[in-house]
Design a protein around this motif. Structure first.
Motif, PDB file in Angstrom:
ATOM      1  N   SER A  36       0.840  -1.201   0.000  1.00 33.71           N
ATOM      2  CA  SER A  36       0.000   0.000   0.000  1.00 33.71           C
ATOM      3  C   SER A  36       0.875   1.251   0.000  1.00 33.71           C
ATOM      4  CB  SER A  36      -0.907   0.017   1.236  1.00 33.71           C
ATOM      5  OG  SER A  36      -0.149   0.285   2.398  1.00 33.71           O
ATOM      6  N   PHE A  37       0.266   2.387  -0.377  1.00 34.75           N
ATOM      7  CA  PHE A  37       1.014   3.633  -0.435  1.00 34.75           C
ATOM      8  C   PHE A  37       1.494   4.039   0.952  1.00 34.75           C
ATOM      9  CE2 PHE A  37       1.019   8.382  -1.254  1.00 34.75           C
ATOM     10  CZ  PHE A  37       2.193   8.350  -1.968  1.00 34.75           C
ATOM     11  N   ASP A  38       0.645   3.856   1.964  1.00 34.34           N
ATOM     12  CA  ASP A  38       1.036   4.198   3.331  1.00 34.34           C
ATOM     13  C   ASP A  38       2.215   3.354   3.778  1.00 34.34           C
ATOM     14  OD1 ASP A  38      -0.907   6.103   3.513  1.00 34.34           O
ATOM     15  OD2 ASP A  38      -2.385   4.782   4.449  1.00 34.34           O
ATOM     16  N   ASP A  39       2.179   2.051   3.431  1.00 39.38           N
ATOM     17  CA  ASP A  39       3.302   1.176   3.789  1.00 39.38           C
ATOM     18  C   ASP A  39       4.560   1.601   3.046  1.00 39.38           C
ATOM     19  OD1 ASP A  39       1.704  -0.260   5.495  1.00 39.38           O
ATOM     20  OD2 ASP A  39       1.211  -1.806   3.998  1.00 39.38           O
ATOM     21  N   PHE A  40       4.379   1.996   1.801  1.00 43.86           N
ATOM     22  CA  PHE A  40       5.513   2.451   0.992  1.00 43.86           C
ATOM     23  C   PHE A  40       6.180   3.668   1.628  1.00 43.86           C
ATOM     24  CE2 PHE A  40       7.281   5.103  -2.348  1.00 43.86           C
ATOM     25  CZ  PHE A  40       8.137   4.220  -2.979  1.00 43.86           C
ATOM     26  N   LEU A  41       5.332   4.667   2.082  1.00 45.43           N
ATOM     27  CA  LEU A  41       5.868   5.870   2.704  1.00 45.43           C
ATOM     28  C   LEU A  41       6.505   5.573   4.054  1.00 45.43           C
ATOM     29  CD1 LEU A  41       3.124   8.558   1.934  1.00 45.43           C
ATOM     30  CD2 LEU A  41       5.330   8.260   0.818  1.00 45.43           C
ATOM     31  N   ALA A  42       6.040   4.508   4.698  1.00 49.78           N
ATOM     32  CA  ALA A  42       6.560   4.160   6.015  1.00 49.78           C
ATOM     33  C   ALA A  42       7.975   3.612   5.946  1.00 49.78           C
ATOM     34  CB  ALA A  42       5.643   3.142   6.689  1.00 49.78           C
ATOM     35  N   GLN A  43       8.390   3.168   4.758  1.00 45.66           N
ATOM     36  CA  GLN A  43       9.739   2.652   4.610  1.00 45.66           C
ATOM     37  C   GLN A  43      10.756   3.770   4.766  1.00 45.66           C
ATOM     38  OE1 GLN A  43       9.872   0.617   0.890  1.00 45.66           O
ATOM     39  NE2 GLN A  43       8.449  -0.994   1.532  1.00 45.66           N
ATOM     40  N   GLU A  44      11.911   3.455   5.217  1.00 45.36           N
ATOM     41  CA  GLU A  44      12.936   4.436   5.561  1.00 45.36           C
ATOM     42  C   GLU A  44      13.278   5.350   4.376  1.00 45.36           C
ATOM     43  OE1 GLU A  44      17.497   4.638   7.366  1.00 45.36           O
ATOM     44  OE2 GLU A  44      16.490   2.711   7.077  1.00 45.36           O
ATOM     45  N   GLY A  45      13.169   6.646   4.610  1.00 50.36           N
ATOM     46  CA  GLY A  45      13.565   7.628   3.606  1.00 50.36           C
ATOM     47  C   GLY A  45      12.508   7.971   2.580  1.00 50.36           C
ATOM     48  N   ASN A  46      11.474   7.146   2.449  1.00 51.40           N
ATOM     49  CA  ASN A  46      10.486   7.387   1.390  1.00 51.40           C
ATOM     50  C   ASN A  46       9.613   8.612   1.665  1.00 51.40           C
ATOM     51  OD1 ASN A  46      11.455   5.222   0.054  1.00 51.40           O
ATOM     52  ND2 ASN A  46       9.683   3.894   0.351  1.00 51.40           N
ATOM     53  N   GLN A  47       9.216   8.817   2.929  1.00 51.97           N
ATOM     54  CA  GLN A  47       8.375   9.964   3.268  1.00 51.97           C
ATOM     55  C   GLN A  47       9.097  11.279   2.961  1.00 51.97           C
ATOM     56  OE1 GLN A  47       4.978  10.063   4.748  1.00 51.97           O
ATOM     57  NE2 GLN A  47       5.345  12.061   3.804  1.00 51.97           N
ATOM     58  N   ALA A  48      10.366  11.367   3.364  1.00 48.91           N
ATOM     59  CA  ALA A  48      11.136  12.593   3.124  1.00 48.91           C
ATOM     60  C   ALA A  48      11.310  12.842   1.633  1.00 48.91           C
ATOM     61  CB  ALA A  48      12.502  12.496   3.812  1.00 48.91           C
ATOM     62  N   GLU A  49      11.601  11.770   0.881  1.00 51.91           N
ATOM     63  CA  GLU A  49      11.779  11.924  -0.553  1.00 51.91           C
ATOM     64  C   GLU A  49      10.473  12.302  -1.236  1.00 51.91           C
ATOM     65  OE1 GLU A  49      13.600  11.927  -4.339  1.00 51.91           O
ATOM     66  OE2 GLU A  49      14.284  12.207  -2.280  1.00 51.91           O
ATOM     67  N   PHE A  50       9.378  11.729  -0.777  1.00 54.21           N
ATOM     68  CA  PHE A  50       8.065  12.065  -1.334  1.00 54.21           C
ATOM     69  C   PHE A  50       7.740  13.540  -1.081  1.00 54.21           C
ATOM     70  CE2 PHE A  50       3.469  12.550  -0.698  1.00 54.21           C
ATOM     71  CZ  PHE A  50       3.020  12.168  -1.938  1.00 54.21           C
ATOM     72  N   ASP A  51       7.966  14.012   0.152  1.00 53.72           N
ATOM     73  CA  ASP A  51       7.712  15.409   0.490  1.00 53.72           C
ATOM     74  C   ASP A  51       8.570  16.341  -0.359  1.00 53.72           C
ATOM     75  OD1 ASP A  51       5.892  14.583   2.366  1.00 53.72           O
ATOM     76  OD2 ASP A  51       7.273  14.782   4.066  1.00 53.72           O
ATOM     77  N   ARG A  52       9.841  15.954  -0.573  1.00 54.71           N
ATOM     78  CA  ARG A  52      10.736  16.788  -1.369  1.00 54.71           C
ATOM     79  C   ARG A  52      10.239  16.922  -2.797  1.00 54.71           C
ATOM     80  NH1 ARG A  52      14.593  16.574  -5.033  1.00 54.71           N
ATOM     81  NH2 ARG A  52      14.375  14.331  -5.294  1.00 54.71           N
ATOM     82  N   ARG A  53       9.794  15.804  -3.368  1.00 58.30           N
ATOM     83  CA  ARG A  53       9.333  15.836  -4.761  1.00 58.30           C
ATOM     84  C   ARG A  53       8.006  16.584  -4.904  1.00 58.30           C
ATOM     85  NH1 ARG A  53      11.203  10.399  -7.968  1.00 58.30           N
ATOM     86  NH2 ARG A  53      13.236  10.173  -6.974  1.00 58.30           N
ATOM     87  N   VAL A  54       7.125  16.452  -3.921  1.00 59.99           N
ATOM     88  CA  VAL A  54       5.867  17.193  -3.948  1.00 59.99           C
ATOM     89  C   VAL A  54       6.136  18.687  -3.870  1.00 59.99           C
ATOM     90  CG1 VAL A  54       3.764  17.712  -2.657  1.00 59.99           C
ATOM     91  CG2 VAL A  54       4.425  15.335  -3.054  1.00 59.99           C
ATOM     92  N   GLN A  55       7.054  19.079  -2.952  1.00 58.39           N
ATOM     93  CA  GLN A  55       7.388  20.492  -2.798  1.00 58.39           C
ATOM     94  C   GLN A  55       8.001  21.051  -4.081  1.00 58.39           C
ATOM     95  OE1 GLN A  55       6.544  22.355  -0.296  1.00 58.39           O
ATOM     96  NE2 GLN A  55       7.445  24.212  -1.110  1.00 58.39           N
ATOM     97  N   LYS A  56       8.848  20.268  -4.727  1.00 57.22           N
ATOM     98  CA  LYS A  56       9.474  20.693  -5.972  1.00 57.22           C
ATOM     99  C   LYS A  56       8.418  20.871  -7.068  1.00 57.22           C
ATOM    100  CE  LYS A  56      12.977  19.427  -9.384  1.00 57.22           C
ATOM    101  NZ  LYS A  56      13.985  18.413  -9.798  1.00 57.22           N
ATOM    102  N   ALA A  57       7.459  19.940  -7.132  1.00 52.96           N
ATOM    103  CA  ALA A  57       6.397  20.028  -8.133  1.00 52.96           C
ATOM    104  C   ALA A  57       5.541  21.275  -7.905  1.00 52.96           C
ATOM    105  CB  ALA A  57       5.530  18.773  -8.078  1.00 52.96           C
ATOM    106  N   ILE A  58       5.267  21.581  -6.622  1.00 53.18           N
ATOM    107  CA  ILE A  58       4.479  22.771  -6.295  1.00 53.18           C
ATOM    108  C   ILE A  58       5.229  24.037  -6.695  1.00 53.18           C
ATOM    109  CG2 ILE A  58       3.536  24.149  -4.394  1.00 53.18           C
ATOM    110  CD1 ILE A  58       2.898  21.518  -2.963  1.00 53.18           C
ATOM    111  N   GLN A  59       6.523  24.099  -6.382  1.00 52.93           N
ATOM    112  CA  GLN A  59       7.326  25.272  -6.712  1.00 52.93           C
ATOM    113  C   GLN A  59       7.393  25.491  -8.225  1.00 52.93           C
ATOM    114  OE1 GLN A  59      11.024  24.378  -4.753  1.00 52.93           O
ATOM    115  NE2 GLN A  59      10.372  25.229  -2.790  1.00 52.93           N
ATOM    116  N   THR A  60       7.538  24.389  -8.960  1.00 57.17           N
ATOM    117  CA  THR A  60       7.594  24.491 -10.419  1.00 57.17           C
ATOM    118  C   THR A  60       6.263  25.002 -10.971  1.00 57.17           C
ATOM    119  OG1 THR A  60       9.194  22.682 -10.567  1.00 57.17           O
ATOM    120  CG2 THR A  60       7.951  23.215 -12.565  1.00 57.17           C
ATOM    121  N   ALA A  61       5.154  24.461 -10.443  1.00 59.57           N
ATOM    122  CA  ALA A  61       3.833  24.884 -10.905  1.00 59.57           C
ATOM    123  C   ALA A  61       3.591  26.357 -10.599  1.00 59.57           C
ATOM    124  CB  ALA A  61       2.749  24.026 -10.254  1.00 59.57           C
TER     125      ALA A  61
END
Length: 210
Positions: A36-61
């Motif tokens: 599941s997506f929640d389990d995926f984010l729970a894995q080490e480092g995935n939440q931080a990387e996901f947040d970084r990419r979301v923030q980058k996408a928002i800044q670009t938009a």
């Protein structure tokens, strides 16, 4: 959870493959369960990387939106450049709005022309002849306001003529305008306040003789 898994794959498609692939294959191998997506984010480092990419996408938009807005609102930018930034729907709306504005401007010019003719006739009925500059300073696109302005001007004009005649009969020449005070017809017509403009016209009628 299928949509969440697809989203996770899209967000992490550009690398970060070593640790994540190991975790994913391990989860898939045991009981053939879908991660599941929640389990995926729970894995080490995935939440931080996901947040970084979301923030980058928002800044670009946001940056793209600001660039587009600046282009569309900059009066120095050509119409072709503005159209290049628009979607098909925006182009259609832009052209429709432009055509509507041009039509409204044309209608207003026609209306002012008609008002000027009416104003001239009203003054002619009062035996008053004045230059076009005065006519255009009296008219607007509202018939009632134009009529009121013309009638007020006519009254001021007649009062000024009567005052000049009285002074002439007493042997005193009418007070001359535009002499020592430095006023000209153009300066008087440029006065924004209508009451003040009419007062100056009344006091300097010699400047408006044809």
């Amino acid at each position: 959870m299928k949509y969440n898994n697809i989203l996770a794959l899209q967000l992490f498609a550009e690398g970060e493959g070593d640790g994540n692939e190991g975790n994913g294959s391990g989860a898939g191998g045991e009981g053939n369960e879908t991660l599941s997506f929640d389990d995926f984010l729970a894995q080490e480092g995935n939440q931080a990387e996901f947040d970084r990419r979301v923030q980058k996408a928002i800044q670009t938009a946001v940056a793209n939106a600001q660039k587009k807005w600046k282009t569309l609102t900059d009066t120095k930018v050509s119409e072709a450049e503005k159209l290049a930034q628009m979607t098909s729907e925006e182009k259609e709306k832009y052209r429709a709005d432009k055509a509507e504005k041009e039509l409204a401007d044309l209608r207003r010019q026609i209306a002012l022309g008609d008002m000027a003719k009416t104003a001239r006739k009203l003054l002619s009925d009062e035996q008053i002849t004045v230059p076009d500059e005065i006519i255009m300073s009296l008219v607007c696109d509202d018939a009632e306001k134009t009529k009121a302005a013309v009638e007020a001007f006519a009254q001021v004009f007649k009062d000024a003529v009567q005052a000049a005649v009285k002074e002439a009969l007493r042997g005193n020449p009418p007070k001359a305008g535009g002499g020592d005070n430095g006023l000209t017809r153009e300066k008087i017509l440029a006065v924004k306040d209508r009451t003040e403009r009419q007062r100056l016209i009344k006091e300097n009628m010699n400047l408006f003789k044809e």
